[in-house]
Design a protein around this motif. Structure first.
Motif, PDB file in Angstrom:
ATOM      1  N   GLU A  15       1.957   7.983   0.502  1.00 29.73           N
ATOM      2  CA  GLU A  15       2.974   8.692  -0.272  1.00 29.73           C
ATOM      3  C   GLU A  15       4.338   8.098   0.026  1.00 29.73           C
ATOM      4  OE1 GLU A  15       4.921  13.177  -0.259  1.00 29.73           O
ATOM      5  OE2 GLU A  15       2.747  12.964   0.001  1.00 29.73           O
ATOM      6  N   VAL A  16       5.145   7.931  -1.022  1.00 26.60           N
ATOM      7  CA  VAL A  16       6.474   7.361  -0.845  1.00 26.60           C
ATOM      8  C   VAL A  16       7.459   8.121  -1.733  1.00 26.60           C
ATOM      9  CG1 VAL A  16       6.046   5.550  -2.588  1.00 26.60           C
ATOM     10  CG2 VAL A  16       7.838   5.230  -0.887  1.00 26.60           C
ATOM     11  N   ALA A  17       8.597   8.503  -1.132  1.00 30.70           N
ATOM     12  CA  ALA A  17       9.643   9.209  -1.872  1.00 30.70           C
ATOM     13  C   ALA A  17      10.558   8.191  -2.534  1.00 30.70           C
ATOM     14  CB  ALA A  17      10.434  10.111  -0.934  1.00 30.70           C
ATOM     15  N   ILE A  18      10.806   8.374  -3.817  1.00 32.20           N
ATOM     16  CA  ILE A  18      11.611   7.435  -4.595  1.00 32.20           C
ATOM     17  C   ILE A  18      13.090   7.798  -4.491  1.00 32.20           C
ATOM     18  CG2 ILE A  18      12.052   6.539  -6.915  1.00 32.20           C
ATOM     19  CD1 ILE A  18       9.377   5.649  -5.564  1.00 32.20           C
ATOM     20  N   SER A  19      13.914   6.782  -4.356  1.00 31.18           N
ATOM     21  CA  SER A  19      15.359   6.977  -4.238  1.00 31.18           C
ATOM     22  C   SER A  19      16.005   7.069  -5.616  1.00 31.18           C
ATOM     23  CB  SER A  19      15.974   5.822  -3.443  1.00 31.18           C
ATOM     24  OG  SER A  19      15.423   5.743  -2.150  1.00 31.18           O
ATOM     25  N   GLU A 249      -6.618  -2.170  -4.870  1.00 27.45           N
ATOM     26  CA  GLU A 249      -7.576  -1.069  -4.959  1.00 27.45           C
ATOM     27  C   GLU A 249      -7.088   0.101  -4.108  1.00 27.45           C
ATOM     28  OE1 GLU A 249     -11.721  -1.952  -4.655  1.00 27.45           O
ATOM     29  OE2 GLU A 249     -11.494  -3.985  -5.470  1.00 27.45           O
ATOM     30  N   GLY A 250      -5.793   0.408  -4.290  1.00 28.64           N
ATOM     31  CA  GLY A 250      -5.142   1.399  -3.459  1.00 28.64           C
ATOM     32  C   GLY A 250      -4.950   2.739  -4.139  1.00 28.64           C
ATOM     33  N   ASP A 251      -4.137   3.565  -3.492  1.00 25.70           N
ATOM     34  CA  ASP A 251      -3.900   4.939  -3.944  1.00 25.70           C
ATOM     35  C   ASP A 251      -2.480   5.306  -3.517  1.00 25.70           C
ATOM     36  OD1 ASP A 251      -3.750   7.673  -4.354  1.00 25.70           O
ATOM     37  OD2 ASP A 251      -5.651   8.139  -3.383  1.00 25.70           O
ATOM     38  N   VAL A 252      -1.553   5.273  -4.466  1.00 27.19           N
ATOM     39  CA  VAL A 252      -0.143   5.498  -4.147  1.00 27.19           C
ATOM     40  C   VAL A 252       0.368   6.721  -4.892  1.00 27.19           C
ATOM     41  CG1 VAL A 252       2.213   4.576  -4.340  1.00 27.19           C
ATOM     42  CG2 VAL A 252       0.335   3.078  -3.624  1.00 27.19           C
ATOM     43  N   LEU A 253       1.009   7.624  -4.136  1.00 24.83           N
ATOM     44  CA  LEU A 253       1.657   8.802  -4.708  1.00 24.83           C
ATOM     45  C   LEU A 253       3.159   8.629  -4.553  1.00 24.83           C
ATOM     46  CD1 LEU A 253       1.643  11.752  -5.806  1.00 24.83           C
ATOM     47  CD2 LEU A 253       1.538  12.504  -3.411  1.00 24.83           C
ATOM     48  N   THR A 254       3.879   8.564  -5.669  1.00 24.73           N
ATOM     49  CA  THR A 254       5.340   8.489  -5.642  1.00 24.73           C
ATOM     50  C   THR A 254       5.895   9.868  -5.951  1.00 24.73           C
ATOM     51  OG1 THR A 254       5.384   7.784  -7.970  1.00 24.73           O
ATOM     52  CG2 THR A 254       5.429   6.061  -6.293  1.00 24.73           C
ATOM     53  N   LYS A 407       9.449   2.301   3.761  1.00 25.23           N
ATOM     54  CA  LYS A 407       8.594   2.780   2.676  1.00 25.23           C
ATOM     55  C   LYS A 407       7.314   1.962   2.583  1.00 25.23           C
ATOM     56  CE  LYS A 407      12.277   4.861  -0.077  1.00 25.23           C
ATOM     57  NZ  LYS A 407      12.935   4.970  -1.403  1.00 25.23           N
ATOM     58  N   LEU A 408       7.428   0.645   2.743  1.00 25.72           N
ATOM     59  CA  LEU A 408       6.236  -0.193   2.703  1.00 25.72           C
ATOM     60  C   LEU A 408       5.313   0.099   3.885  1.00 25.72           C
ATOM     61  CD1 LEU A 408       7.887  -3.534   1.562  1.00 25.72           C
ATOM     62  CD2 LEU A 408       6.169  -2.245   0.282  1.00 25.72           C
TER      63      LEU A 408
END
Length: 420
Positions: A15-19, A249-254, A407-408
């Motif tokens: 999970e990554v919070a967007i600026s 083949e990932g799973d990213v939640l922004t 974030k990375l």
């Protein structure tokens, strides 16, 4: 000069919070020159470009400070209308102070801008519009010198941009907000960042109709007042991290973002096989196999954004089949291609078209970032390569990606900054 050392092979997930949006924050910061009052701007990303523009505005005598992600500016006392080459040369968005200064004070002297080397981005459309509003314009020793007609205020006019220009639209609507009379602008840019600026101007007391359409009508007012406003989420940062899921083949939640800002990109992600789910302030991309090849044409909004072209090309490099990418916005925005090819990609250039034949994997290699968005495509490619890659000239990525290493790392990328 700083570098990134990245060790793949990573499944990009988390999970990554967007600026806040870089491309929105810069014109909004310039717009803080317009009111004879204090303005508070929230969700401002911490970037080299935003820091540079804050320094530029402070150099004009504005009391401006950044506290966390909030910028507070009091433009009641402006000492000069001058934007020096030393600051403007580092980024093109500095030219946006021209419209704000000319609109409010009737004069400005701004250096011609610099920035990424992704092709010609002339400011002639800005200057033509100001001349149509009665300004006298001259370019001397690399500086644009502009002065409003007698009386110190621009005059409303009818003007049609020869080409769609985001910066030109932003510059002119700022100036027109304080012009005498009504300005009708045709062929305006409709990007979300333009809409964000227009909405802030309205919050300051500007009268603007047609926001988000190619025709905008601005009825000039005597003065603008301060306001409290928040920058929209960065759609390009959002798309960049989501692209990492497709490549690995990932799973990213922004989070802290909006699917409304990213429709054309999300549609391409789905066409490539990703499962996209969205909520009011989040987007998730899940990839369970190899991406499918797609064709892409960059266009002005609401088409596919040129700022996502390099990142999608990196995904296409690993796709099953051959993708065709046509760059319609900038004539020199394929400089990342030789670097991706160094990492094992199979890309051929024919004019404004890139033919990308998918390969099984990227190979680690030393590469060099050539512009802001290309730098992220190389970072994601390195994260997917099996081994150690070094990415040089990462000052580009620092201009546009807030807190990028943290974030990375939160997405599982093994990344280290090497100080130069």
């Amino acid at each position: 000069m700083d570098k990134f050392k990245i060790i793949g092979k990573t499944r990009i997930a988390g999970e990554v919070a967007i600026s806040g949006s870089k491309n929105a924050a810069l014109p909004l910061l310039a717009g803080m020159l317009l009111p004879n009052d204090e303005t508070v701007l929230h969700n401002v990303p911490t970037l080299k470009d935003t820091d540079t523009l804050i320094k530029l505005i402070a150099g004009m005598g504005v009391a401006i400070k950044k506290e966390g992600n909030t910028v507070i500016a009091d433009a009641r006392h402006v000492a000069n209308y001058y934007a020096p080459y030393e600051l403007v040369r580092t980024m093109r968005a500095s030219i946006l102070v021209l419209g704000a200064l000319l609109g409010r004070f009737g004069e400005a002297e701004v250096s011609l801008p610099g920035g990424c080397s992704i092709g010609s981005r002339p400011v002639d459309q800005h200057l033509k519009a100001f001349e149509a509003m009665g300004a006298s314009i001259s370019v001397e020793n690399g500086y644009v010198k502009a002065k409003a007609p007698a009386g110190g205020r621009l005059i409303g006019c009818d003007f049609t941009f020869d080409m769609v220009t985001v910066g030109g639209t932003e510059n002119v609507i700022m100036a027109a907000s304080l012009a005498r009379g009504t300005t009708r602008l045709e062929n305006c840019a409709c990007e979300p960042e333009v809409v964000d600026l227009a909405n802030m101007l309205v919050a300051m007391g500007a009268k603007i109709d047609g926001i988000g359409t190619p025709t905008m009508i601005i009825e000039g007012v005597e003065s603008l007042h301060g306001c409290e406003y928040s920058v929209i989420a960065d759609r390009i940062e959002t798309g960049s991290y989501l692209a990492g899921a497709l490549m690995s083949e990932g799973d990213v939640l922004t989070t802290n973002t909006s699917a409304e800002l990213l429709h054309p990109v999300l549609k391409k992600f789905e066409a490539m096989g990703a499962t996209i789910t969205t909520g009011d302030d989040w987007i998730r991309a899940v990839m369970t196999g190899r991406p499918k090849a797609v064709d892409i044409r960059t266009q002005v909004h609401p088409g596919f954004p040129t700022d996502m072209q390099a990142q999608l090309m990196a995904v296409c490099c690993l796709a099953d089949g051959t993708s065709t990418i046509i760059e319609n916005i900038f004539e020199n925005r394929f400089m990342h291609v030789p670097e991706l090819n160094r990492m094992g990609a199979n890309i051929r250039i024919d004019g404004h078209t890139a033919i990308v034949t998918g390969v099984d994997s990227f190979m680690p290699a030393p590469v060099m970032a050539t512009d802001l968005r290309a730098s992220m495509s190389l970072v994601m490619a390195a994260a997917c390569a099996d081994g150690e890659s070094i990415i040089d000239r990462i000052y580009h990525i620092d201009r546009g990606y807030d807190n990028v290493e943290s974030k990375l790392k939160s997405l599982g990328v093994n990344i280290e900054r090497i100080k130069g």
